[in-house]
Structures are given as structure tokens and as C-alpha cells.
Design an enzyme around this catalytic site. Structure first.
Site, mmCIF file in Angstrom:
data_model
loop_
_atom_site.group_PDB
_atom_site.id
_atom_site.type_symbol
_atom_site.label_atom_id
_atom_site.label_comp_id
_atom_site.label_asym_id
_atom_site.label_seq_id
_atom_site.Cartn_x
_atom_site.Cartn_y
_atom_site.Cartn_z
ATOM 1 N N HIS A 199 -5.564 -10.430 2.700
ATOM 2 C CA HIS A 199 -6.236 -10.465 1.402
ATOM 3 C C HIS A 199 -5.674 -11.627 0.591
ATOM 4 O O HIS A 199 -4.538 -12.074 0.816
ATOM 5 C CB HIS A 199 -5.981 -9.171 0.634
ATOM 6 C CG HIS A 199 -6.705 -7.989 1.192
ATOM 7 N ND1 HIS A 199 -6.916 -6.847 0.459
ATOM 8 C CD2 HIS A 199 -7.260 -7.761 2.406
ATOM 9 C CE1 HIS A 199 -7.574 -5.961 1.191
ATOM 10 N NE2 HIS A 199 -7.786 -6.498 2.383
ATOM 11 N N GLU A 219 -4.372 -11.864 -2.334
ATOM 12 C CA GLU A 219 -3.082 -11.617 -2.988
ATOM 13 C C GLU A 219 -1.931 -11.692 -1.988
ATOM 14 O O GLU A 219 -0.880 -12.266 -2.296
ATOM 15 C CB GLU A 219 -3.079 -10.248 -3.678
ATOM 16 C CG GLU A 219 -4.114 -10.092 -4.764
ATOM 17 C CD GLU A 219 -5.455 -9.544 -4.285
ATOM 18 O OE1 GLU A 219 -6.198 -8.997 -5.123
ATOM 19 O OE2 GLU A 219 -5.778 -9.653 -3.080
ATOM 20 N N CYS A 259 -6.255 -4.084 -4.384
ATOM 21 C CA CYS A 259 -6.400 -2.822 -3.650
ATOM 22 C C CYS A 259 -5.017 -2.165 -3.537
ATOM 23 O O CYS A 259 -4.013 -2.770 -3.916
ATOM 24 C CB CYS A 259 -6.984 -3.100 -2.270
ATOM 25 S SG CYS A 259 -5.830 -3.887 -1.132
ATOM 26 N N CYS A 313 -2.449 -4.402 -1.632
ATOM 27 C CA CYS A 313 -2.010 -5.556 -2.411
ATOM 28 C C CYS A 313 -1.153 -5.129 -3.596
ATOM 29 O O CYS A 313 -0.159 -5.788 -3.904
ATOM 30 C CB CYS A 313 -3.213 -6.368 -2.874
ATOM 31 S SG CYS A 313 -4.085 -7.159 -1.501
#
Length: 141
Positions: A42, A44, A72, A75
Site C-alpha cells: 500500500h 503508506e 486501512c 497501514c
């Protein structure tokens, strides 16, 4: 937005993140899940890895992470582990949001670190994401 646009250009969900410390961008990332065949890739997480490599430490004390989308749970956990002080995001994630929408991992005082999360609505972030998914759902004929 530049990171999100880079992700979208390579067929990824257009999410981008940067990490700032002492007024300097020390980390950047966009989603690379599809390209890397990695569910942890992801924006991040990629930005955190990049920032840690830049400063040579896994602790990002005092850093600010800015993302186009609400983090999420995975993260948010990585953000807490990295000791990032502040998270800002421009669009809510109604399926996976872990800063406010579905749950708020940042306000759980049982963790040994506090991260302050701020939602700053961005029509540009929201439009990019909704446009991406709308185009994805259209039949290809």
C-alpha cells in the site's frame, strides 16, 4: 497527488503518500500491490519503507504522513509501529478506513504510541478514486 497519479498510470488504485520530517519529504510511495503481487504494498507502507531507508532508522518520531486515502488497519498499525506523529488524509475509505470510518486505531490508548489523525476533505482525492473505480467497472468492448 503526484504519487497517486503515478500509481494510477501503472494500473494501481490511485493512492499516494508522502512522509515529512523537519519540513523535508523523506519518504514517498504509491500503491504497487498489482505490480509487486504483494498485498502489503500500500502507498503508506511503501512510503514508510522509503522514509526508513532515507534516514537509516525504523523510528519516524515526529514525522507526518500525508495520504490521499484514509489508512486501512494494516497501514494504521505500521504507522503506529513507526512512531509517526501525525497522519492526514484527503478521502475517507468506507470499506477499510481505520482512522475514523470503520474504526479508529489511532485513538486506542492501549497502544504505547499516539498518532493524531486528521481528515482534510479533498475533492481532488475523492474524484480521482471514484473515477478510477467507475472506469474499472465499465465493460471493455
Amino acid at each position: 497527488m503526484t504519487e497517486a497519479q503515478a500509481g494510477m498510470a501503472s494500473g494501481e488504485v490511485p493512492v499516494g503518500a508522502i512522509i515529512i520530517k523537519d519540513n523535508v519529504i523523506i519518504g514517498r510511495g504509491h500503491n504497487t500491490k498489482e505490480m509487486d503481487h504483494d498485498p502489503t504494498a500500500h502507498a503508506e507502507i511503501v512510503a514508510i519503507r522509503n522514509a526508513c531507508a532515507t534516514i537509516g532508522d525504523w523510528r519516524l518520531d515526529g514525522a507526518i504522513l500525508v495520504s490521499t486515502l484514509e489508512p486501512c488497519p494494516m497501514c494504521a498499525g505500521a504507522i503506529l509501529h513507526a512512531r509517526i506523529a501525525v497522519v492526514g488524509y484527503g478521502a475517507k475509505d468506507f470499506k477499510w478506513g481505520a482512522a475514523e470510518t470503520k474504526l479508529n486505531l489511532f485513538e486506542d490508548v492501549r497502544f504505547n504510541h499516539i498518532t493524531n489523525a486528521y481528515y482534510s476533505p479533498s475533492l481532488e482525492c475523492e474524484t480521482m478514486l471514484t473515477g478510477f473505480f467507475k472506469q474499472l467497472r465499465q465493460p471493455h468492448g
